[in-house]
Scaffold this active site. Structure first.
Site, mmCIF file in Angstrom:
data_model
loop_
_atom_site.group_PDB
_atom_site.id
_atom_site.type_symbol
_atom_site.label_atom_id
_atom_site.label_comp_id
_atom_site.label_asym_id
_atom_site.label_seq_id
_atom_site.Cartn_x
_atom_site.Cartn_y
_atom_site.Cartn_z
ATOM 1 N N CYS A 32 37.293 19.440 7.095
ATOM 2 C CA CYS A 32 37.739 18.092 7.460
ATOM 3 C C CYS A 32 38.859 17.616 6.541
ATOM 4 O O CYS A 32 38.694 17.553 5.309
ATOM 5 C CB CYS A 32 36.550 17.125 7.406
ATOM 6 S SG CYS A 32 36.994 15.385 7.576
ATOM 7 N N CYS A 35 38.010 14.374 4.697
ATOM 8 C CA CYS A 35 37.072 14.644 3.605
ATOM 9 C C CYS A 35 37.812 15.123 2.360
ATOM 10 O O CYS A 35 37.482 14.722 1.234
ATOM 11 C CB CYS A 35 36.045 15.692 4.041
ATOM 12 S SG CYS A 35 35.050 15.209 5.478
#
Length: 432
Positions: A32, A35
């Site tokens: 991600c 993230c």
């Protein structure tokens, strides 16, 4: 390998003791991008919480590796930040900055409703918090509703309780008990008959009256049910028109707050990129737009705004239905949104990386073109061969003579059709 062992130790410690401790956890996925962007901020959050001696333990968990734990807490996207307190799990929905995340952790990890025992403490809270709610009075059904609302909305704001003696002298209460919101250097009292459900009222009033609006905040304002009046300006542009529109909105928010605070939220936005995407149109800057974020309708100026009175007239015309709403969430608008989003995605890809755009869209088109050409040519050749085969077969059948016809065929080339003797001829031969 050593980091994996440390992580596993922390995981088992979290699993065994999470109900005894307070945990602030980042559920992430290794692939991600958001993230990865949060990771350095999250490290700063952990270091600061540890340095100030906070009882909140900060951790992170790979939700793809420990999917059962992630599912238990309802993780559906990445990154997801949750504060786990006993059997309760609170979602963080604010900006992903260090200060905002730490503020969230302090607010939710503390008491649900914090007492204000003195005027000095009340003044301290006023200086520290821009928006906060206070329950004044003893035990009552209203307090039970207040507690229920606080358990739901503690993720957004602070809740306090106080006696009537602690409240500042400028506060006037018609009846007790009461719930108040303090913001914008003033206060508003909850009225059950005018404001409806207490939780809904708190959700509407948890924002300051005037805000610097961005895409995230605009999304949050959608839960309030309020219309949002925004001056769309370029903050780098110091021309009179840009600063004047911003000042007009600020003046209306300040001087007409008693008249409009139940229905309107005011603010300004830097640049028109997000608004253009939301409205699927190109707005000129500076301008004023009023958004209904609950149904995606919007109102554009039907007059020139010279002062606060002009803006007030425009708002009143919206409220009485004189100004026509545009946009909405109809089927036609949804189809338009799909086309607009697809077009915007293609354009953004080609702008950011032309080569990548050519590869992503050129390769599939090339493959499809080759397949179509192959299918077309295959059908053409197959039909031609089949036609030739049928013609050849018919020619052979028509031109190939039988052995009997060859024997009876005269040299002149005329074909003789053999006759068959009937029963009458047979009888005549027997008589002879």
């Amino acid at each position: 390998m050593q980091s994996e062992i440390v992580f596993l130790c922390l995981f088992f410690r979290f699993k065994d003791n999470r109900k005894d401790d307070i945990w602030l956890v980042d559920f992430y996925a290794p692939w991600c991008g958001h993230c990865k962007k949060l990771e350095p901020i999250w490290n700063e959050v952990g270091l600061e919480m540890k340095s100030i001696g906070s009882p909140v333990k900060v951790g992170k968990m790979d939700a793809t590796s420990y999917s059962s734990i992630a599912s238990e807490f309802g993780v559906r996207g990445y990154p997801t930040i949750k504060l786990l307190k006993g059997d309760l799990a609170y979602n963080y929905r604010g900006p992903r900055t260090k200060d905002d995340i730490i503020e969230f952790a302090h607010r939710v990890s503390g008491a649900l409703i914090r007492p204000l025992p003195s005027q000095q403490m009340f003044e301290h809270v006023q200086k520290r918090h821009r928006v906060f709610f206070v329950y004044i009075g003893g035990e009552s059904p209203l307090k039970e509703k207040y507690i229920d609302a606080a358990s739901e909305l503690i993720v957004y704001t602070y809740f306090f309780s106080a006696s009537e003696e602690v409240v500042p002298e400028y506060v006037t209460l018609k009846e007790m008990p009461a719930v108040l919101v303090f913001k914008d250097e003033t206060y508003f009292v909850y009225d059950e008959y005018e404001d409806g459900d207490l939780s809904s009222w708190i959700n509407r009033e948890r924002f300051q009256n005037y805000l610097t609006v961005d895409g995230f905040l605009l999304y949050e304002l959608g839960d309030t049910g309020k219309l949002v009046a925004i001056a769309v300006i370029d903050e780098k542009n110091t021309s009179i028109e840009h600063t004047r529109l911003k000042s007009v909105i600020q003046e209306v928010a300040r001087d007409y707050r008693d008249q409009f605070h139940r229905d309107f939220q005011f603010g300004h936005m830097d640049g028109n990129d997000y608004i253009n995407t939301l409205l699927m149109d190109e707005l000129k800057v500076p301008t004023v737009v009023v958004l209904n974020t609950s149904n995606q309708q919007y109102f554009l100026l039907d007059r020139q705004i010279k002062n606060a009175e002009d803006m007030v007239q425009f708002i009143n015309n919206i409220l009485d239905g004189t100004v026509e709403a545009q946009g909405g969430d109809s089927i036609l608008q949804r189809l338009k949104r799909i086309v607009f989003d697809a077009k915007s995605t293609v354009v953004s890809i080609f702008k950011s990386s032309p080569l990548m755009g050519c590869f992503l869209f050129g390769l599939p088109l090339g493959v499809i073109s080759i397949m179509c050409y192959g299918i077309y040519t295959a059908d053409t050749d197959g039909g031609y061969i089949e036609e030739r085969y049928e013609v050849s077969k018919s020619e052979i059948e028509s031109q190939e003579p039988t052995e009997e016809s060859k024997e009876q065929e005269p040299r002149s080339g005329v074909t003789l059709v053999p006759t068959v003797q009937g029963p009458k001829d047979v009888l005549e031969k027997k008589k002879d």
